[in-house]
Design a protein around this motif. Structure first.
Motif, PDB file in Angstrom:
ATOM      1  N   THR A  59       0.849  -1.187   0.000  1.00 11.00           N
ATOM      2  CA  THR A  59       0.000   0.000   0.000  1.00 11.00           C
ATOM      3  C   THR A  59       0.884   1.236   0.000  1.00 11.00           C
ATOM      4  O   THR A  59       2.103   1.153   0.158  1.00 11.00           O
ATOM      5  CB  THR A  59      -0.903   0.017   1.242  1.00 11.00           C
ATOM      6  OG1 THR A  59      -0.069   0.063   2.415  1.00 11.00           O
ATOM      7  CG2 THR A  59      -1.786  -1.232   1.296  1.00 11.00           C
ATOM      8  N   ALA A  60       0.254   2.403  -0.153  1.00  6.59           N
ATOM      9  CA  ALA A  60       1.017   3.648  -0.139  1.00  6.59           C
ATOM     10  C   ALA A  60       1.731   3.836   1.189  1.00  6.59           C
ATOM     11  O   ALA A  60       2.850   4.365   1.241  1.00  6.59           O
ATOM     12  CB  ALA A  60       0.084   4.835  -0.423  1.00  6.59           C
ATOM     13  N   LEU A 117      -0.836  -0.462  -7.459  1.00  7.08           N
ATOM     14  CA  LEU A 117      -1.102   0.702  -8.307  1.00  7.08           C
ATOM     15  C   LEU A 117      -1.439   1.927  -7.460  1.00  7.08           C
ATOM     16  O   LEU A 117      -1.037   3.046  -7.776  1.00  7.08           O
ATOM     17  CB  LEU A 117      -2.239   0.387  -9.278  1.00  7.08           C
ATOM     18  CG  LEU A 117      -1.904  -0.665 -10.353  1.00  7.08           C
ATOM     19  CD1 LEU A 117      -3.169  -1.186 -11.003  1.00  7.08           C
ATOM     20  CD2 LEU A 117      -0.959  -0.075 -11.384  1.00  7.08           C
ATOM     21  N   GLY A 118      -2.170   1.720  -6.357  1.00  6.60           N
ATOM     22  CA  GLY A 118      -2.443   2.828  -5.453  1.00  6.60           C
ATOM     23  C   GLY A 118      -1.206   3.276  -4.712  1.00  6.60           C
ATOM     24  O   GLY A 118      -1.053   4.449  -4.370  1.00  6.60           O
ATOM     25  N   ALA A 119      -0.277   2.334  -4.469  1.00  7.61           N
ATOM     26  CA  ALA A 119       0.959   2.675  -3.763  1.00  7.61           C
ATOM     27  C   ALA A 119       1.898   3.515  -4.614  1.00  7.61           C
ATOM     28  O   ALA A 119       2.792   4.183  -4.091  1.00  7.61           O
ATOM     29  CB  ALA A 119       1.667   1.398  -3.313  1.00  7.61           C
ATOM     30  N   THR A 140      -2.816   5.483 -14.947  1.00  3.33           N
ATOM     31  CA  THR A 140      -2.542   5.710 -13.522  1.00  3.33           C
ATOM     32  C   THR A 140      -1.044   5.875 -13.281  1.00  3.33           C
ATOM     33  O   THR A 140      -0.611   6.745 -12.522  1.00  3.33           O
ATOM     34  CB  THR A 140      -3.090   4.543 -12.687  1.00  3.33           C
ATOM     35  OG1 THR A 140      -4.504   4.437 -12.883  1.00  3.33           O
ATOM     36  CG2 THR A 140      -2.793   4.747 -11.213  1.00  3.33           C
ATOM     37  N   ASP A 145      -4.648   1.210 -16.213  1.00  2.87           N
ATOM     38  CA  ASP A 145      -3.568   1.226 -15.216  1.00  2.87           C
ATOM     39  C   ASP A 145      -2.356   1.994 -15.733  1.00  2.87           C
ATOM     40  O   ASP A 145      -1.639   2.645 -14.956  1.00  2.87           O
ATOM     41  CB  ASP A 145      -3.168  -0.199 -14.842  1.00  2.87           C
ATOM     42  CG  ASP A 145      -4.300  -0.975 -14.192  1.00  2.87           C
ATOM     43  OD1 ASP A 145      -5.154  -0.338 -13.540  1.00  2.87           O
ATOM     44  OD2 ASP A 145      -4.343  -2.212 -14.341  1.00  2.87           O
ATOM     45  N   SER A 176       1.436   6.210  -5.974  1.00  2.00           N
ATOM     46  CA  SER A 176       1.325   7.645  -5.678  1.00  2.00           C
ATOM     47  C   SER A 176       2.434   8.090  -4.728  1.00  2.00           C
ATOM     48  O   SER A 176       2.742   9.283  -4.652  1.00  2.00           O
ATOM     49  CB  SER A 176      -0.040   7.957  -5.057  1.00  2.00           C
ATOM     50  OG  SER A 176      -0.200   7.248  -3.822  1.00  2.00           O
ATOM     51  N   GLN A 177       3.033   7.130  -4.008  1.00  2.00           N
ATOM     52  CA  GLN A 177       4.103   7.433  -3.064  1.00  2.00           C
ATOM     53  C   GLN A 177       5.472   7.056  -3.624  1.00  2.00           C
ATOM     54  O   GLN A 177       6.484   7.208  -2.941  1.00  2.00           O
ATOM     55  CB  GLN A 177       3.857   6.680  -1.749  1.00  2.00           C
ATOM     56  CG  GLN A 177       4.638   7.162  -0.535  1.00  2.00           C
ATOM     57  CD  GLN A 177       4.303   8.587  -0.131  1.00  2.00           C
ATOM     58  OE1 GLN A 177       3.298   9.136  -0.555  1.00  2.00           O
ATOM     59  NE2 GLN A 177       5.151   9.184   0.695  1.00  2.00           N
ATOM     60  N   SER A 181       0.713   9.079 -11.630  1.00  2.00           N
ATOM     61  CA  SER A 181       1.197   8.907 -10.256  1.00  2.00           C
ATOM     62  C   SER A 181       2.701   9.099 -10.117  1.00  2.00           C
ATOM     63  O   SER A 181       3.165   9.696  -9.145  1.00  2.00           O
ATOM     64  CB  SER A 181       0.816   7.512  -9.737  1.00  2.00           C
ATOM     65  OG  SER A 181      -0.586   7.332  -9.743  1.00  2.00           O
ATOM     66  N   SER A 221      -3.186  -3.783  -5.792  1.00  2.00           N
ATOM     67  CA  SER A 221      -3.057  -2.776  -4.741  1.00  2.00           C
ATOM     68  C   SER A 221      -1.799  -1.929  -4.918  1.00  2.00           C
ATOM     69  O   SER A 221      -1.746  -0.783  -4.465  1.00  2.00           O
ATOM     70  CB  SER A 221      -3.036  -3.449  -3.360  1.00  2.00           C
ATOM     71  OG  SER A 221      -1.939  -4.331  -3.239  1.00  2.00           O
TER      72      SER A 221
END
Length: 586
Positions: free
Chosen positions: A402-403, A423-425, A449, A446, A427-428, A453, A421
């Motif tokens: 995770t992020a 892919l959301g991480a 994204t 994706d 962003s960091q 990101s 999951s």
């Protein structure tokens, strides 16, 4: 060519009679006297058995593409990172010396396999018997008497290479393998018998490797390893199956003169509980803190159940698991320096819905490269909440993230993730290179994204992701180009470059004329820029940079000539490889 040299019965070949001066003599290596041939074999052994490896950017970066020189390892824990005017940036502290890289081989085995005569010569050398392969299978195990006899043939000044293993392993170990309790007990008993013989030989070893079926058959370092091993470079204790909830034996009282010492250790691989065994030993912790290691692998640890309190009530599982992860983090941070750390198959109950009840400690991860294989996402999040670091390379295999668990890293490699999951991480993720391998569910959406990101992304490698399309990759490049142009316009209005002077200039590492796999140096200045973005001290600015390199590998779709020209125009270095489909004959 037939050899015509006369032979002494039961001894080395006779020297050629002196030929007439004008006659040409054809001499082959088989004509050499045994004495000279054995000298050649000795030279080959000592020149090749332990070879120092050159420390280069490639060896520092392996298996990634970013490296850091020892002088660039500083003393700041990133978790408490604060940017202030004139703030002196330093990366986390660790040993500022490189590990001594060596390659260990045994060339006498190769020479002995050439022919019967060479084998006879090799077996005459005591160096030949310094390689001890000990089998502990049920069928024809190596007799203990043979082990003792072989050890007696090796002089004290010749280091040993010891391997304890099986002739073969049962099939289906990766599936639901049914443990044979009789075999487990037999292997464990045999391992203990072998270790009783080998324990006095450990100080003579240059490498000591245990590879068995059951983890309970592995020797505990606290129980068997004594004395100084001045030449020990590699220590590996590995098993194929984890005998969960194995209880460590009591820690013995070791006299000062018998403490196990390993000043030249560079490669360490420990199966879960054997690592926890070393954590109990003050002498081990003191020494490991002073070492620079090339590789450390910690694998197959299953969290034991919570202990019971005074009222015989089990401790709260969430607190117990957090304490275990924090303890593991602390012991890893105690290592002086490790170039490549691998954590594999560490099993802890999930903490997804449980808040952290104990505030995490601030530790330093003394590694440049990190691999996590089959690790739970809550473990990763808790682990990095403990750790301040700036990783050159992070390899995430068959694991979710995770992020909150994303570390500060330059090169991120994700392979075979269980879900999307990660892919959301992203962003960091503030690094320059991203690899996504073997993810069947990666889609064109994706890719967009990723373009949004990963603002600092310069290199993107995608392999074996069949659902993305050529048009999807094109749209990603177009979106990225639009975001970069928007930033450039914003920079012009602001009267400067908000992200630094090198953001749009193609560096030497990005040069498409260089090798396909290029390398980048991580230094304090780049750490500082990366950390500012990672911790959000750049504010809401969108600091997008162009993608200079793009590779799509093992893709089922062919690329047309027109599409290839389009990509070559948009991306400085571009490569598209179509997957080779093998036809199976009926």
């Amino acid at each position: 060519m037939m050899r015509k040299a006369a032979r002494r019965k039961g001894g080395p070949p006779a020297v050629h009679p002196k030929a007439p001066s004008k006659q040409r003599i054809v001499v082959t290596i088989h004509s050499l006297p045994y004495e000279l041939l054995s000298t050649v074999f000795k030279v080959v052994h000592y020149e090749s058995a332990v070879v120092p490896r050159e420390i280069t950017p490639v060896t520092r970066a392996h298996p990634g593409t970013t490296y850091r020189f020892p002088s660039e390892r500083g003393e700041l824990c990133l978790q408490n990172f604060v940017v202030e005017p004139g703030f002196p940036w330093e990366a986390p502290t660790c040993k500022k010396t490189d590990p001594k890289l060596v390659s260990i081989s045994f060339p006498l085995n190769t020479l002995a396999s050439v022919c019967r005569e060479w084998r006879a010569v090799a077996q005459m050398l005591p160096e030949f018997w310094s390689r001890m392969d000990i089998l502990i299978d049920e069928q024809k195990p190596t007799p203990l008497s043979h082990i003792r006899a072989q050890a007696d043939r090796v002089p004290l000044h010749i280091p040993l290479n010891i391997l304890v293993t099986r002739r073969d392993f049962p099939e289906g170990l990766r599936d639901e393998y049914k443990v044979d309790k009789n075999e487990l007990k037999r292997e464990s008993t045999r391992s203990k018998e072998v270790m009783e013989v080998l324990a006095p030989l450990i100080p003579k070893c240059i490498s000591f490797v245990f590879l068995v079926l059951h983890s309970s058959s592995l020797p505990c370092i606290s129980q068997y390893f004594r004395g100084e091993a001045p030449n020990l470079c590699a220590l590996k204790l590995k098993a194929m199956l984890d005998d969960k909830n194995f209880k460590l034996p009591p820690l013995p009282n070791i006299p000062a003169g018998e403490v196990f010492k390993f000043p030249r250790l560079t490669n360490l691989e420990l199966f879960g509980y054997t690592f926890m065994d070393t954590c109990r030993m003050m002498s081990w912790r003191t020494q490991i803190h002073e070492l620079s290691l090339d590789t450390v692998v910690i694998s197959n640890f299953t969290a034991p159940p919570p202990p019971k309190d005074e009222d015989e009530e089990p401790a709260k599982e969430s607190i117990w698991v957090q304490e275990l992860i924090d303890g593991l983090s602390q012991h890893i941070s105690n290592i002086g320096y490790v170039r490549h750390l691998t954590l594999c198959d560490l099993t802890f109950p999930p903490l997804e819905t449980v808040p952290f009840e104990n505030p995490p400690r601030t530790e330093i991860l003394p590694a440049d490269n990190l691999t996590m294989d089959n690790i739970g996402e809550s473990f990763i999040e808790r682990f990095f909440s403990n750790m301040g670091t700036s990783l050159c390379y992070f390899n995430l295999m068959e694991s979710s993230i995770t992020a909150e668990g994303m570390p500060l890293v330059y090169h991120l490699h994700i392979s075979n993730p269980p879900d999307g999951s990660f892919l959301g991480a992203l962003s960091q993720f503030c690094g320059h290179r991203l690899d996504i391998f073997e993810y069947d569910d990666l889609t064109d959406k994706d890719l967009l994204t990723i373009a949004r990101s990963c603002e600092q992304l310069r290199r993107l490698y995608i392999m074996d992701c069949p659902k993305i399309t050529v048009n999807g990759v094109k749209k990603m490049i177009e979106l990225r180009e639009e975001l970069v142009n928007k930033r450039r316009d914003g920079d012009k209005q602001a009267g400067g470059n908000r992200g630094g002077k090198d953001d749009f200039r193609m560096t030497e590492e990005d040069d498409p004329g260089s090798d396909t796999v290029s390398f980048m140096e991580a230094n304090r200045e780049r750490d500082y820029v990366l950390a500012k973005k990672y911790y959000g001290y750049d504010g809401p600015n969108e600091l997008y940079v162009p993608i200079h390199r793009l590779e799509v590998l093992d893709h089922p779709q062919e690329l047309s000539a027109a599409d290839r020209r389009w990509f070559k125009k948009k991306v400085r270095s571009f490569y598209w490889q179509t997957a080779v489909v093998e036809e199976i004959e009926s």
